[in-house]
Design a protein around this motif. Structure first.
Motif, PDB file in Angstrom:
ATOM      1  N   UNK A  11      36.206  48.460  25.496  1.00 61.29           N
ATOM      2  CA  UNK A  11      36.838  47.301  26.151  1.00 61.29           C
ATOM      3  C   UNK A  11      37.216  47.700  27.574  1.00 61.29           C
ATOM      4  N   UNK A  12      36.386  47.348  28.518  1.00 58.48           N
ATOM      5  CA  UNK A  12      36.724  47.709  29.900  1.00 58.48           C
ATOM      6  C   UNK A  12      37.990  47.000  30.360  1.00 58.48           C
ATOM      7  N   UNK A  13      38.773  47.697  31.125  1.00 64.60           N
ATOM      8  CA  UNK A  13      39.953  47.084  31.727  1.00 64.60           C
ATOM      9  C   UNK A  13      39.509  46.195  32.885  1.00 64.60           C
ATOM     10  N   UNK A  14      40.393  45.345  33.339  1.00 61.78           N
ATOM     11  CA  UNK A  14      40.032  44.411  34.409  1.00 61.78           C
ATOM     12  C   UNK A  14      39.688  45.129  35.711  1.00 61.78           C
ATOM     13  N   UNK A  15      40.120  46.374  35.858  1.00 62.01           N
ATOM     14  CA  UNK A  15      39.815  47.134  37.077  1.00 62.01           C
ATOM     15  C   UNK A  15      38.559  47.996  36.935  1.00 62.01           C
ATOM     16  N   UNK A  16      37.978  48.052  35.718  1.00 60.77           N
ATOM     17  CA  UNK A  16      36.771  48.861  35.484  1.00 60.77           C
ATOM     18  C   UNK A  16      35.520  48.108  35.926  1.00 60.77           C
TER      19      UNK A  16
END
Length: 89
Positions: A11-16
């Motif tokens: 689950x990528x973070x919003x900054x990834x």
């Protein structure tokens, strides 16, 4: 990056940045789990079929050396629940 608790999907973070390899790995994991569920020998349908076949054993008992089976159901004509005891032949 976070991961899901069951399949550990990424689950990528919003900054990834989105990485296509991560998405592909997630898809492969999901596909493998669906294949397990749909397996005709060990999947959900196989387990349900086995359970339904074994259900009759859950409501059987011996009395005077004779095997009996309990029956429960709804009788729409009478509008009520019914109960029966039958000898298993």
């Amino acid at each position: 990056m976070r991961h899901t608790p069951n399949l550990l999907l990424k689950l990528p973070d919003s900054t990834d940045y989105v990485n296509i390899e991560d998405i592909n790995e997630n898809m492969v994991k999901i596909d493998e789990e669906i294949a397990k569920i749909n397996n005709p020998e060990s999947g959900v349908v196989a387990k349900l079929t086995t359970h339904l076949a074994d259900m009759a054993k859950h409501n059987q008992f011996m009395y005077d050396g004779v095997l009996h089976q309990l029956g429960f159901g709804y009788n729409p004509t009478l509008g009520c629940m019914t109960f029966s005891i039958r000898e298993v032949i």
